[in-house]
Design an enzyme around this catalytic site. Structure first.
Site, PDB file in Angstrom:
ATOM      1  N   ASN A  50      11.874  10.712 -45.110  1.00 17.57           N
ATOM      2  CA  ASN A  50      12.646  11.485 -44.130  1.00 17.57           C
ATOM      3  C   ASN A  50      11.769  11.947 -42.962  1.00 17.57           C
ATOM      4  O   ASN A  50      10.559  12.101 -43.129  1.00 17.57           O
ATOM      5  CB  ASN A  50      13.268  12.710 -44.803  1.00 17.57           C
ATOM      6  CG  ASN A  50      14.535  12.358 -45.563  1.00 17.57           C
ATOM      7  OD1 ASN A  50      15.357  11.593 -45.080  1.00 17.57           O
ATOM      8  ND2 ASN A  50      14.685  12.923 -46.749  1.00 17.57           N
ATOM      9  N   HIS A  75      21.170  10.442 -41.588  1.00 14.51           N
ATOM     10  CA  HIS A  75      20.935  11.031 -42.900  1.00 14.51           C
ATOM     11  C   HIS A  75      20.445  12.466 -42.705  1.00 14.51           C
ATOM     12  O   HIS A  75      19.260  12.753 -42.723  1.00 14.51           O
ATOM     13  CB  HIS A  75      19.889  10.212 -43.654  1.00 14.51           C
ATOM     14  CG  HIS A  75      19.640  10.686 -45.059  1.00 14.51           C
ATOM     15  ND1 HIS A  75      20.650  10.862 -45.981  1.00 14.51           N
ATOM     16  CD2 HIS A  75      18.481  11.016 -45.694  1.00 14.51           C
ATOM     17  CE1 HIS A  75      20.124  11.275 -47.125  1.00 14.51           C
ATOM     18  NE2 HIS A  75      18.817  11.379 -46.967  1.00 14.51           N
TER      19      HIS A  75
END
Length: 307
Positions: free
Chosen positions: A119, A174
């Site tokens: 991420n 996301h």
């Protein structure tokens, strides 16, 4: 025998290696910069083979040369979120790690397919694509399938039905701007709107958007890894077995959904060549606007790391 390399031996990486080994479809290499960590975890997983019945090679290493001839490289390396930390807070550190990883992939596994997990995922995927200069079908991110699985689990819980009856779809970045699609989410083929009221759907959608943060809040010093590793494994299996499975993933868009020069979560067809097709859904004006907002959020991160 197929070969899959996993970069990073933290919770996500190591659990992914375990799940892949248990599938018995590829030899697996786990790479980490911490001396002894991947070796120890790989040995532990290998010693479970006689009990679980898999017969593949599992290797732990600190040497990127061991990823040579990999069919797929899964990138999980990076720091994890902590309570109160947004995915974007991870950007500076994880971009540097990703660049180093990609340099080694270019050097030792130039013909591989790359799946990013680190991420902020969509931005990291874009960075990996630009760093490696691979064709866009060979670099994509695991995101939408995880978010969709979370959405599906909450729907099944609400309906008190089997999760096997639920099919859910989540598009977009996301993160907090993801776009769950109730009209493309069904229970035994029945749209959610036919099964629950708008207020219930909104509650489930909101929980899906915050599902990762909810887990981080419970764990305090860590983030999710069981569900992410499951999503990774499903996608790896689709590629190695060339099943043409359609799943949401972070893919590079070049006009699809009206977006250009961005990696964003959309439905894709996965096969031996990676992302073999991007599926364009017919969206409502509201869904289109939500996807646009999600894209803008991702573009802000891309602008920071433009490489």
């Amino acid at each position: 025998m197929n070969k899959v390399s996993v970069i990073g031996s933290g919770n996500v990486g190591a659990t992914t290696v375990q799940r892949l080994a248990e599938l018995n479809i590829a030899d697996v290499v786990m790479v980490d910069i911490v001396e002894g960590l991947p070796q120890g975890k790989a040995l532990d997983i290998l010693q479970a083979a006689p009990l679980m019945g898999y017969d593949v090679e599992v290797t732990g290493t600190n040497d990127y040369a061991d990823i040579t001839d990999s069919d797929i490289v899964v990138v999980t390396a990076g720091i994890a979120r902590k309570p109160g930390m947004d995915r974007s807070d991870l950007l500076a550190t994880n971009i540097k790690i990703t660049q180093q990883v990609c340099e080694n992939i270019q050097k030792y596994a130039p013909d591989s397919i790359i799946m990013t997990v680190t991420n902020p995922l969509d931005i990291i995927t874009y960075a990996a694509l630009r760093c490696t200069q691979f064709d866009r079908n060979r670099v994509f991110g695991m995101s939408g399938l995880l978010d969709s699985s979370r959405f599906a689990s909450f729907i099944a819980k609400e309906m008190s039905c089997s999760v096997r009856d639920v099919s859910a779809m989540v598009l977009g970045g996301h993160g907090d701007s993801m776009v769950p699609l109730p009209e493309y989410s069904t229970v035994s083929g029945i749209p959610l709107s036919k099964l629950m009221d708008d207020e219930t759907i909104k509650r489930i959608v909101d929980r899906t958007v915050n599902a990762g943060a909810e887990i981080v809040g419970h764990l305090k010093n860590g983030s999710a890894f069981y569900a992410p590793s499951a999503a990774i494994t499903i996608m790896v299996e689709a590629i190695l077995n060339d099943t043409k499975k359609i799943v949401p993933a972070s893919a590079f868009l070049n006009g699809e959904y009206g977006q250009h020069d961005i990696c964003l979560g959309v439905p894709v067809k996965l096969g031996r060549r990676g992302v073999e097709e991007i599926i364009e859904l017919e969206l409502t004006d509201e869904e289109t606007s939500a996807l646009q907002r999600s894209a803008e959020a991702v573009k802000k991160g891309i602008a920071i790391i433009r490489i």
